[in-house]
Scaffold this active site. Structure first.
Site, PDB file in Angstrom:
ATOM      1  N   LYS A  52       0.824  -1.313  -0.001  1.00 45.92           N
ATOM      2  CA  LYS A  52       0.106  -0.022  -0.073  1.00 45.92           C
ATOM      3  C   LYS A  52       0.757   1.201   0.084  1.00 45.92           C
ATOM      4  O   LYS A  52       0.178   2.231  -0.228  1.00 45.92           O
ATOM      5  CB  LYS A  52      -0.823  -0.027   1.272  1.00 45.92           C
ATOM      6  CG  LYS A  52      -2.101  -1.072   1.312  1.00 45.92           C
ATOM      7  CD  LYS A  52      -2.859  -0.899   0.047  1.00 45.92           C
ATOM      8  CE  LYS A  52      -4.055  -1.609  -0.237  1.00 45.92           C
ATOM      9  NZ  LYS A  52      -4.496  -1.882  -1.594  1.00 45.92           N
ATOM     10  N   TYR A  96      -7.493  -4.929  -1.311  1.00 47.99           N
ATOM     11  CA  TYR A  96      -6.530  -5.053  -1.948  1.00 47.99           C
ATOM     12  C   TYR A  96      -6.412  -4.233  -3.351  1.00 47.99           C
ATOM     13  O   TYR A  96      -5.305  -3.683  -3.775  1.00 47.99           O
ATOM     14  CB  TYR A  96      -6.059  -6.521  -2.362  1.00 47.99           C
ATOM     15  CG  TYR A  96      -4.747  -6.767  -2.550  1.00 47.99           C
ATOM     16  CD1 TYR A  96      -3.733  -6.963  -1.650  1.00 47.99           C
ATOM     17  CD2 TYR A  96      -4.394  -7.045  -3.859  1.00 47.99           C
ATOM     18  CE1 TYR A  96      -2.444  -7.443  -2.083  1.00 47.99           C
ATOM     19  CE2 TYR A  96      -2.967  -7.233  -4.491  1.00 47.99           C
ATOM     20  CZ  TYR A  96      -1.883  -7.430  -3.486  1.00 47.99           C
ATOM     21  OH  TYR A  96      -0.800  -7.806  -3.626  1.00 47.99           O
TER      22      TYR A  96
END
Ligand code: APR
Ligand code: PHB
Length: 394
Positions: A300, A388
């Site tokens: 991320k 995700y």
């Protein structure tokens, strides 16, 4: 005597956050100058993660930086979780309708620098002693040294895009900032090798010997990681030891297709969760790693930096277009709301997938139950998939 420069936004740092911000501002006719401590070669040579959320791909494409990424990047429909040899595929496309793009941050950075320079952008590589001053006034200055001479940039706004070890957060926000941090009791040992990836999708594996991740940069270049001790020394890890350890952790079945080869890069990185609040002090705005760090388990870091800069550019464009300061006023709170959700996901993935040195037998049972639950529940799998591929921007 200092040489004086003038611009609208002075950007500190030419990582993905600073470069994308400069591009988005330029696309809307707003001028910026970037001050970068390192050389161009150094910035372009750094090996970082490589998974882009659907929204990040969209942002780069819209900004005009997506051409090579669309040609060379690999679109992935899913990824695999493994637990002591058992596997469960998270079907990103089936569960969310979205995909992720596997394309190295190193390549994203090169593409952005090339485009900005071709448009005549001012990027001062090798800028030393960068120091933002008077950021709570309407005329902030950023002082620095370049090739032995003193310079200062007069601007309306300063964007602190200088990463976790930068100057913006620590020197300027001391009086008002609050920080939140967790340091994990292990690191990741990563290698890059010119060998075909072991699997066409990523594998995140929790094994009793420790976490392992199989990733890639292309169909001929692999990126692999194994969990290691924070005190470990890279000298202890011959290529042969690394490949043996990876094989043991991902299981015989997955390892059947593993192609070994010499490592072309090998390094150990610590894992940390960190957030600084607020992300604004007067006319200084923090974005990317300067404001927050996530452990890499959810891929991320780069995506969060891109999201911050999308908000910040929108706020600055709105300020210059209509004089409306509401977007700038809301920047920190709006970003932080999403950042904390992404911090949660990165922490959750890290907690589920690693071996914790002090963990009890109970903790290990909890990890196994988490995996079994995800493997048996479409709802739980979708929650992972939704995070995700990337949460929406507000
Ligand atoms: N003066 C000028 N530049 C600086 C200074 C300073 N005092 N300190 C750091 N920098 C530069 C660094 O050399 C680097 O090029 O700021 C840049 C910050 O870039 P990144 O660390 O890449 O951070 P960011 O742009 O926020 O990107 C976030 O990068 O670090 C990864 O995992 C992270 O993927 C995430 C993404
Ligand atoms: C990488 O390819 O470097 C990578 C991929 C996924 C992650 C972290 C790193 O979660």
């Amino acid at each position: 005597m200092s040489t004086r420069h003038k611009t609208q936004v002075c950007i500190i740092g030419s990582g993905p956050a600073g470069l994308l911000l400069s591009q988005l501002l330029h696309n809307s006719g707003i001028e910026s100058i970037i001050l970068e401590r390192q050389t161009r070669e150094h910035v372009e040579g750094r090996i970082r993660a490589g998974v882009l959320e659907a929204g990040s791909v969209e942002a780069l494409t819209e900004a005009g930086i997506g051409e090579r990424m669309m040609r060379e990047g690999l679109l992935h429909d899913g990824f695999n979780l493994a637990f002591d040899g058992d596997h469960h595929r998270i079907d990103l496309k089936g569960l969310t309708g979205k995909q992720v793009m596997v394309y190295g941050q190193t390549e994203v950075t090169r593409d952005m620098i090339a485009l900005r320079l071709s448009q005549g952008a001012e990027i001062a590589f090798g800028a030393q002693d960068v120091l933002p001053v008077d950021v709570t006034s309407s005329k902030p200055l950023v002082k620095y040294r370049h090739n032995g001479a003193s310079h200062e940039v007069e601007c309306a706004f300063v964007a602190g895009c200088d990463g976790f070890h930068g100057v913006s957060r620590n020197t300027v926000l001391e009086s008002v900032r609050q920080t939140f941090e967790r340091v994990y009791p292990f690191g990741w040992l990563g290698i890059l090798s010119d060998t075909p990836p072991v699997s066409h999708e990523l594998i995140y594996a929790n094994h009793q010997r420790g976490f392992a991740l199989c990733s890639m940069r292309s169909m001929t270049r692999s990126r692999y990681y194994v969990q290691c001790s924070t005190e470990d020394d890279i000298a202890n890890w011959s290529d042969a030891r690394f490949w043996d350890e990876l094989t043991a952790r991902i299981g015989e079945d997955a390892a059947r297709n593993l192609v070994r080869g010499p490592s072309i890069e090998k390094s150990i990185a610590p894992l940390r969760s960190f957030v600084c609040e607020p992300m604004r002090h007067g006319n200084l705005f923090l974005a990317g790693d300067a404001a927050h760090i996530v452990p890499p388990t959810g891929a991320k870091g780069l995506n969060l930096a891109i999201a911050d800069v999308r908000y910040l550019s929108r706020a600055l464009i709105e300020h210059y277009r209509s004089g409306n300061a509401a977007w700038l006023d809301n920047y920190s709170a709006t970003c932080l709301k999403r950042i904390w959700k992404v911090e949660r996901f990165s922490w959750y993935m890290s907690m589920m997938l690693h071996q914790f040195p002090d963990d009890s037998a109970f903790g290990k049972k909890m990890q196994r139950a988490e995996f079994d639950y995800i493997a048996s529940s479409e709802t739980a799998s979708r929650a992972i998939a939704e995070n995700y591929v990337g949460l929406p921007l507000d």
